[in-house]
Design a protein around this motif. Structure first.
Motif, PDB file in Angstrom:
ATOM      1  N   GLN A 195       0.832  -1.250  -0.115  1.00 53.12           N
ATOM      2  CA  GLN A 195      -0.097   0.222   0.142  1.00 53.12           C
ATOM      3  C   GLN A 195       0.959   1.329   0.061  1.00 53.12           C
ATOM      4  OE1 GLN A 195      -2.674   0.295   3.320  1.00 53.12           O
ATOM      5  NE2 GLN A 195      -4.272   1.393   2.090  1.00 53.12           N
ATOM      6  N   SER A 245      -8.234  -2.982   8.832  1.00 54.55           N
ATOM      7  CA  SER A 245      -9.263  -3.592   7.888  1.00 54.55           C
ATOM      8  C   SER A 245     -10.276  -4.130   8.523  1.00 54.55           C
ATOM      9  CB  SER A 245      -8.180  -4.543   6.977  1.00 54.55           C
ATOM     10  OG  SER A 245      -7.283  -4.172   6.333  1.00 54.55           O
ATOM     11  N   THR A 266      -7.172   2.209  -1.509  1.00 58.72           N
ATOM     12  CA  THR A 266      -7.588   1.579  -0.334  1.00 58.72           C
ATOM     13  C   THR A 266      -9.216   1.808  -0.339  1.00 58.72           C
ATOM     14  OG1 THR A 266      -7.277   1.718   2.052  1.00 58.72           O
ATOM     15  CG2 THR A 266      -7.389   3.700   0.893  1.00 58.72           C
ATOM     16  N   GLU A 280      -8.884   3.010   5.242  1.00 54.42           N
ATOM     17  CA  GLU A 280      -8.678   1.697   5.624  1.00 54.42           C
ATOM     18  C   GLU A 280      -6.947   1.398   5.548  1.00 54.42           C
ATOM     19  OE1 GLU A 280      -9.043  -2.870   4.540  1.00 54.42           O
ATOM     20  OE2 GLU A 280      -9.687  -1.262   2.949  1.00 54.42           O
ATOM     21  N   ILE A 296      -4.375  -1.030   5.078  1.00 54.32           N
ATOM     22  CA  ILE A 296      -4.389  -2.479   4.529  1.00 54.32           C
ATOM     23  C   ILE A 296      -2.919  -3.106   5.130  1.00 54.32           C
ATOM     24  CG2 ILE A 296      -4.075  -3.954   2.661  1.00 54.32           C
ATOM     25  CD1 ILE A 296      -5.801  -1.800   1.062  1.00 54.32           C
TER      26      ILE A 296
END
Length: 336
Positions: A21, A174, A204, A216, A218
């Motif tokens: 991410q 998450s 995301t 979020e 991740i």
């Protein structure tokens, strides 16, 4: 000793796509500071007294003001260099090129560390404030209470004033976003969104509550309340005291469930962001290509402009202290 590089005869010269991410905290980066020293900038704090009753017989009430010039110093000073031998570049069909090393380092180390430092710094500041932090076991979160819990955190202390200004970002793990999707109390749409920030695409799940962006995280390896930055970044592992062996207790990191910060008062301030590249023969480190990367920055939580108090952040962490997978599995091996 076998060479750890993946040779072109065995592997394709292209790097596998790195599934990480991208930066989630880039909206907080600012360069709008006036440097007064090598690592220091100043922030002016001011507050005034209020109105007093008017006297119709004449005269004015005297007020007062306080102004403080507060220095802030950046301390997160990081650097690294990589030397790629010319033979390795040739034998791996340039898979081990400076370009690929730079790409891999940026995506798997530099960007995640920037987020990790931001999250841990804001979390540690929130944990010093009464009413702006909490601790909740993962098992206590349910689809029935997740919306109520988040609403409560977003209204803690003086956060409502930042909700009204539309300046808050709320980061969640998450599993909390999963529960929010299942919540019957929450009617907003949750979307997988790409946010363009400084040319970086962030993909995301994102939604909002009362105008507050809910985002979020991740890759939750970067979502702890403290890290050891000795070599890269790692959560601090819990250590149980053993006086007989001279071992002192160490409080382990806690995974962050929810972190809230205001774009008005929380800033990541970069001072140095330099990358150098030297071809073979232009340096004295060896026969190869040399890559050097230096970064000096910090994250600060500034007080408000009313009474010079910090009231724009909040953190909720898990109750369990961090243990590596090795130590978690040790009791199982002993029992067996």
């Amino acid at each position: 000793m076998a060479n750890s590089l993946n040779y072109a005869e065995v592997w394709l010269p292209d790097l596998l796509e790195i599934m990480e991410q991208d930066s989630l905290t880039s909206p907080f980066i600012t360069s709008n500071v006036k440097w007064v020293g090598a690592k220091t900038f100043h922030f002016t704090q001011m507050k005034t007294s209020g109105y007093k009753s008017h006297n119709r017989n004449g005269g004015w009430n005297k007020g007062s003001y306080e102004q403080n010039d507060v220095p802030y110093t950046v301390t997160h000073d990081r650097d690294i260099e990589f030397l790629v031998d010319v033979a390795d570049v040739d034998e791996t069909n340039q898979t081990a090129s400076i370009k690929n090393i730079s790409k891999t380092f940026h995506k798997t180390q530099q960007v995640p560390e920037m987020d990790a430092y931001f999250f841990s710094k804001v979390a540690s500041e929130a944990q010093k404030l009464t009413g702006y932090h909490s601790s909740t076991a993962e098992s206590e979160w349910t689809k029935a209470n997740v919306f109520t819990k988040l609403k409560g955190m977003l209204s803690a202390g003086k956060l409502r004033r930042y909700v009204k200004n539309g300046s808050l970002i709320c980061y969640v793990r998450s599993f909390i976003m999963d529960l929010l999707e299942q919540s019957t109390d929450f009617t907003r749409k949750i979307e997988m969104t790409q946010i363009a920030e400084g040319g970086i695409g962030i993909e995301t799940r994102i939604t909002d509550i009362d105008g507050v962006t809910i985002m979020e995280v991740i890759d939750d390896e970067r979502f702890y309340d403290k890290f050891d930055f000795t070599d890269g970044f790692e959560p601090v592992e819990k250590v149980t005291a053993d006086p007989g062996k001279g071992i002192e207790a160490v409080t382990g990191s806690h995974k962050i469930n929810v972190l809230i910060a205001s774009l008005e008062t929380v800033k990541t301030v970069p001072k140095i962001s330099n990358i150098y590249y030297f071809a073979p023969g232009s340096h004295t480190e060896g026969d190869g290509y040399l890559y050097q990367d230096h970064s000096l920055s910090d994250t600060f939580v500034f007080p408000n402009g009313k009474d010079n108090k910090i009231d724009s952040i909040y953190v909720d962490v898990d109750t369990t202290e961090y243990l590596s997978l090795i130590h978690i599995s040790e009791p199982t091996r002993q029992e067996a």
